[in-house]
Structures are given as structure tokens and as C-alpha cells.
Design an enzyme around this catalytic site. Structure first.
Site: not given
Ligand code: ADP
Length: 396
Positions: A6, A13, A89, A178, A207, A209, A239, A281, A331-332, A334, A384
Site C-alpha cells: 500500500n 506500507k 492496493r 474501502h 469506521l 480514520n 474529513r 483519534d 473504530i467499528g 474496537n 484488507e
């Protein structure tokens, strides 16, 4: 060995998988080459141990050569040729690329043509593809696009209410992003619900960043919240998500900023960061909201309200039995408080969360709704990189 990449404009990455058991690829190495063309820093994590190299990298080719050399030094591969496939990616495939593809000259030209749609993302991908191609000429190079899964969206989902020639002449339409994560979740959902992908209706909330939601109807993307660019839809880390488009003109006039500067603020200084004034964050925002910081509380309420509103809207658009509402990404996966707030704001759908399950530790996935819930709600870990690895393996 398959390498998943990526790349950005100054970073690469990567994750290296051993695929000798093709059904269960094993991630061997995780890493990041960053500050490319600035100075250079390469971090490679093997067996939980981090190796950091501060070596000058003038360009992506330098970075790729260094990565391959360190792989050999660290003995994760014997020789660079052990890497048989590389999966990239890539953010934008426009409306031409509808699935994973081998990176031929023609596809690279399409990625280049789409730079105008993704000026921050596609150039880095292209440069790193060329660098890997030069360094490993015999490896199979494969591209997985964040947009391609959404190419099944019907016209009613992807068209904007603007002059039609913006679509025909400028390609202004919803593309969505995504897609690799959604494809992974749709695939995984077959196992979770014991149903064929084509029989599944899901609402998936990715969900991280960056954040978006996808309405999956009969296993395919039917609608999503991001649009021509990833700025649309939900409130995100930095955003804004959807706003009244006239705000841009108004702020330009009032502040003497131009449209590019304001769009930059909407991308980088808005969302959780802009409203809470605490952080982009979610962990920091939650901590401050629990400390009764009013801006952090407002940011959390705005965030969860927007997610809930889109979940209800997409349920209406699927207009059929929904198998599950899924939360995924940082987020989704955790943030139990975010999931709880979202579900409690979806009053029309008759959802009920089980707070013990919502807080419970899990590895792959876990249903978090109570038996009274009209639709099952789940937290599912996305992957991913594994999706890209599997897709690359398919081409080998
Ligand atoms: P990216 O889009 O960069 O891949 P991630 O999917 O890693 O992002 O998500 C990053 C977000 O996940 C951050 O807002 C972070 O605060 C949030 N997050 C990670 N762990 C938790 C947690 N335990 N509780 C709340 N939020 C979390």
C-alpha cells in the site's frame, strides 16, 4: 511468498505472506518505508520484533531495493525471487476497473488517467508499481482497487443531482472507496451467516480514520457513502463528510481563502478533529467526552448520529430482509461506546444491543445484538491485506 503493498507519495506500507498453505496464508513480516525522498526510515517487524533502519531513500526504487535487501538480511526470504506475486492496493480505478486485475501496461495507463480523480493516492501507487516491476521483473503484479467493488452500484446510487454533462464530460459520479474491506467482509459473511454471498443483504460500517458505509444487496455493493472522492458521507477523523456545498463559497468570501484551501480544511482539519478540538483519534475524543468536554461530546454525538442516519437510509434502500449490520475497522471493531450510541440512534430499525457482548473480547467476529433485535448486529475484524493476498494468489 506474496507481498502486499500500500504505497503513498512518500511511503510504502507492506506485508509479506507465506502462502505455502494457500487456504491459510501466514503473515511473516509487517513494515513501513517512510519519508521517501526526504531522508528515509524503514521499519520491519518480524515475529513481534521491530527492526528500524535509518537509510537514505531518494525515491521509491531506492526504498524497494532496501526493503528487499533487508528481507534477505533478516532471513525472511532466501532471495528476492522467492516473492512470486505482489498485490497492490490502489485507490482509484475509475469506472473501467471492476475487479482485481493484472497490472499490464494498459491498466497502468488507466491508473495514470485516474490521477485526476485521486491526485493524492494514485501517483504513489504507480511509482511503487514501477519500482517493484524493475526490481522483481518475474513476479506477477496484481492491482486491487478500492473503487472496483462499488462498480455494481445502480445508476440511482451513483448519479448526482447535477447537470448531466458533468457525468458524461467530467466523469462526475459516485465511485465509493474501502471496496477491498467490503469485499472481504462480504466474503467472510458467507461463513458467518452460512449463506452464499449472492443471498446476503448487509449494511457494513467501515469506521477507521477514513469512514464509510456500504449497503450490500445480494452480495454486491448497492450504495455507499463516499462519493467522487473520500471526502463525502460520514464525519471522519479529519474529513467533514457531507456538508452544504454552498459553505465553500460562503467561507471563501468571508475568509479570502480559495476553493483549494477550503477543500484542504474540509479534508484535514474537520471531522472529529475540527469539532472536538481535541484530536482526530476516536480514543482521545471518547476520553475527553467522558471528562465532560462539551466539544468532544458534540463531536461524538454528531459522529454517531451521522452513522445511524446512513444505516437507516441504507436499510430503506435495500428494502428487503437484512442479514446483518456489521461494524468494522479501527473504530467499528474496537469502540463499544460508538457502536452502542449508533445502534441506540437507529430507532426505526428495532435494534437491540447486548452490552456484555458489545464489550466482550473477540478474535474474528462476534454478534453483539440481543435476541430481541430485529436485525443481527455484529463486530467483524476486516483484513484488507489478506484479501489482497488471496486475490494475488488467484492470479498465480
Ligand atoms: P485507518 O483508516 O488509518 O486504517 P484504522 O482502521 O486503524 O484507521 O482506525 C483508526 C481509528 O480507530 C482511530 O480513530 C482510533 O482511535 C480508533 N480506535 C482504535 N482502537 C480503538 C479503541 N480501542 N477504542 C476506540 N477507538 C479505537
Amino acid at each position: 511468498m506474496i507481498l502486499v503493498v500500500n504505497a503513498g507519495s512518500s511511503s510504502i506500507k507492506f506485508k509479506l505472506f507465506n502462502t505455502s498453505d494457500s487456504k491459510n496464508p501466514v503473515a511473516l513480516v509487517d513494515g513501513l518505508a517512510e519519508r521517501i525522498s526526504v531522508d528515509g526510515r524503514l521499519t520491519i517487524e518480524v515475529d513481534g520484533e521491530k527492526h528500524v533502519f535509518e537509510d537514505k531513500m531518494n525515491d521509491h526504487l531506492d526504498a524497494v531495493k532496501l526493503i528487499l535487501a533487508k528481507f534477505t538480511d533478516l532471513k525472511v526470504i532466501e532471495k528476492p525471487e522467492d516473492i512470486k506475486g505482489i498485490g497492490f492496493r490502489i485507490v482509484h480505478g475509475g469506472d473501467k476497473i471492476v475487479e482485481t486485475v493484472e497490472l499490464t501496461q494498459e491498466i497502468k495507463k488507466t491508473i495514470e488517467d485516474n490521477i485526476r480523480l485521486a491526485p493524492l493516492h494514485n501517483p504513489g501507487a504507480l511509482t511503487s508499481i514501477n519500482a517493484f516491476q524493475e526490481s522483481l521483473p518475474n513476479a506477477k503484479l496484481v492491482g486491487c482497487f478500492d473503487t472496483s467493488y462499488h462498480q455494481t452500484m445502480p445508476e440511482i446510487s451513483y448519479m448526482y443531482n447535477v447537470p448531466y454533462e458533468w457525468y458524461t464530460d467530467l466523469k462526475v459520479r459516485k465511485y465509493g472507496f474501502h471496496g477491498i474491506s467490503y469485499e472481504y467482509i462480504a466474503f467472510k459473511a458467507q461463513e458467518i451467516f452460512n449463506k452464499k454471498q449472492d443471498d446476503l443483504n448487509l449494511i457494513v460500517c467501515h469506521l477507521g480514520n477514513g469512514a464509510s458505509i456500504c449497503a450490500i444487496k445480494n452480495g454486491k455493493s448497492y450504495n455507499t457513502t463516499m462519493g467522487l472522492t473520500p471526502l463525502a458521507g460520514l464525519m471522519m477523523g479529519t474529513r467533514s463528510g457531507d456538508i452544504d456545498p454552498s459553505i465553500i463559497q460562503y467561507v471563501a468570501k468571508e475568509t479570502q481563502k480559495d476553493v483549494f484551501q477550503i477543500t484542504d480544511i474540509l479534508n484535514k482539519e474537520s471531522g472529529l478533529h475540527g469539532v472536538s478540538k481535541v484530536s482526530s483519534d476516536m480514543r482521545d475524543v471518547i476520553a475527553e467526552a467522558q471528562n465532560n468536554n462539551p466539544k468532544a461530546k458534540l463531536a461524538l454525538d454528531l459522529y454517531t448520529q451521522t452513522v445511524a442516519d446512513f444505516v437507516v437510509k441504507f436499510a430503506n434502500q435495500i428494502n428487503d430482509k437484512i442479514d446483518g449490520i456489521i461494524f468494522t475497522a479501527g473504530i467499528g471493531e474496537n469502540a463499544s461506546l460508538v457502536r452502542e450510541k449508533v445502534i441506540n440512534k437507529c430507532g426505526l430499525l428495532g435494534l437491540e444491543i447486548d452490552s456484555t457482548l458489545n464489550d466482550q473480547k473477540y478474535s474474528d467476529y462476534l454478534a453483539i445484538s440481543s435476541s430481541n433485535s430485529k436485525i443481527q448486529v455484529l463486530k467483524v475484524r476486516t483484513n484488507e491485506e489478506l484479501m489482497i493476498c488471496n486475490e494475488t494468489l488467484r492470479f498465480l
